[in-house]
Write a protein that holds these residues in place. Structure first.
Motif, PDB file in Angstrom:
ATOM      1  N   LYS A  42      -1.775  17.670  -1.269  1.00 28.68           N
ATOM      2  CA  LYS A  42      -2.243  15.941  -1.107  1.00 28.68           C
ATOM      3  C   LYS A  42      -3.408  15.692  -0.758  1.00 28.68           C
ATOM      4  N   TRP A  90      -6.080  13.206  -2.456  1.00 28.57           N
ATOM      5  CA  TRP A  90      -6.583  12.159  -1.693  1.00 28.57           C
ATOM      6  C   TRP A  90      -8.072  12.392  -1.725  1.00 28.57           C
ATOM      7  N   LYS A 149       0.752  -1.351   0.048  1.00 36.29           N
ATOM      8  CA  LYS A 149       0.215  -0.022   0.009  1.00 36.29           C
ATOM      9  C   LYS A 149       0.792   1.294   0.055  1.00 36.29           C
ATOM     10  N   ARG A 150       1.967   1.091   0.728  1.00 35.76           N
ATOM     11  CA  ARG A 150       2.926   2.558   0.910  1.00 35.76           C
ATOM     12  C   ARG A 150       3.309   2.973  -0.574  1.00 35.76           C
ATOM     13  N   LEU A 166       0.532   6.895  -6.483  1.00 35.41           N
ATOM     14  CA  LEU A 166      -0.829   7.882  -6.685  1.00 35.41           C
ATOM     15  C   LEU A 166      -0.423   9.411  -6.287  1.00 35.41           C
ATOM     16  N   PHE A 208       0.221   3.931  -2.936  1.00 35.27           N
ATOM     17  CA  PHE A 208      -0.026   5.469  -2.707  1.00 35.27           C
ATOM     18  C   PHE A 208       1.028   6.550  -2.953  1.00 35.27           C
ATOM     19  N   TRP A 242      -9.171  10.846  -5.268  1.00 37.29           N
ATOM     20  CA  TRP A 242      -9.136   9.459  -5.204  1.00 37.29           C
ATOM     21  C   TRP A 242     -10.134   8.669  -4.326  1.00 37.29           C
TER      22      TRP A 242
END
Length: 318
Positions: A138, A142, A120-121, A127, A124, A145
């Motif tokens: 950011k 977020w 996941k780190r 991303l 993202f 997304w």
């Protein structure tokens, strides 16, 4: 002034369009979708593609050329993995590179990398790196997304309720089941859902009095459980979904017959065809027909085969 970003109506468009569209708009982009596939689209794509490439990639190239003079950038994500321990088809891993190799000038290519195998780190981080092309916030990235994820879940809920991808994207009402037969159409969404590529198979089946089921109408957990009946786990995520759908229909006998649509020159599709044929022989109950498509597929031949298949299903039901 906002950046105009083009999304080709091909390949993974049918799986993730609501996510991508909402995400890009949340970042401040103006989204333009290419026109539906036509003969011109296929001819354009075929003219710039290597002969060895499968039809879906040739169609994708045609959509890129349809968009190239209409947008500032093209959205071509590098989808490597969507789950731990598995990969997507190799063509998705190198799709941005294949696009750059075309002998045609294209706009800038936006190529966010989606690789669930890295955790996941890292996912993202990639991303936020992509989102930084549009904004330094950011929080905004977020939020965009998260909105995309909500749109994707709403889309998938509509699919589970019985809509096809195009029906769900266009906001159509659910098709009322009135046929005397129910036919499962197995295959990748870009083959099953693109009406020009599959010669409008879904509409034809409905016109001939058959209801249609696709893999999107089956919960993902069911697809996984059925695919896991194979002696060895398939490490291609999307191919495993195709197998899971067909195995589910065979096990539950919830359809009268299955039509498997596969692309000529696709190695993975050919392997899946063998697996499905072996399972169909074991089950002794649900007839299976394979329909191979390429840029030379003719409507007359397809109609003859599918009508004969339907006639056989009705004869069996008597």
């Amino acid at each position: 002034m906002s950046t105009t970003v083009g999304i080709p109506q091909a390949l993974l468009y049918y799986k993730y369009y609501p996510l991508w569209d909402t995400f890009l708009k949340g970042l401040g982009a103006e989204v333009v979708v290419s026109n539906p596939t036509t003969k011109k689209t296929i001819n354009l794509g075929t003219s710039v593609a290597e002969n060895e490439l499968c039809l879906p990639v040739k169609v994708f190239f045609g959509h890129l050329l349809d968009l190239k003079d209409k947008v500032d950038a093209l959205f071509i994500p590098r989808v490597i993995s969507v789950e731990s321990g598995a990969y997507t088809c190799p063509k998705f891993l190198g799709l941005p590179d294949l696009a750059r190799a075309l002998d045609k000038p294209l706009p800038k290519i936006f190529e966010p990398t989606f690789n669930a195998r890295l955790g996941k780190r890292r996912f993202f981080e990639a991303l936020f790196d992509f989102g930084s092309l549009f904004t330094s916030s950011k929080y905004k990235i977020w939020r965009a997304w998260t909105a995309g994820i909500h749109a994707q879940k709403a889309y998938e809920k509509k699919l589970l309720e019985g809509l096809t991808p195009i029906e769900a994207i266009m906001g159509a009402e659910k098709h009322v089941a009135t046929g005397d037969l129910r036919i499962g159409i197995a295959g990748h969404p870009y083959n099953v859902s693109d009406p020009y590529v599959n010669l409008n198979l879904i509409k034809k089946l409905r016109d001939w009095g058959a209801d249609v089921a696709t893999e999107e109408m089956i919960p993902h957990a069911t697809l996984e459980r059925e695919a896991n009946r194979l002696p060895k786990r398939l490490f291609w995520s999307y191919e495993r979904e195709v197998v899971g759908a067909a195995f589910h229909w065979m096990q539950t006998k919830s359809v009268d017959g299955i039509i498997y649509i596969l692309s000529f020159a696709c190695g993975q599709d050919s392997l899946i065809q063998v697996l499905l044929e072996i399972e169909a022989k074991k089950q002794h109950g649900i007839p299976l027909m394979s329909l191979v498509i390429d840029e030379h597929s003719g409507e007359a031949g397809m109609i003859t085969r599918v009508e004969a298949f339907i006639d056989m299903l009705r004869w069996r039901a008597m």
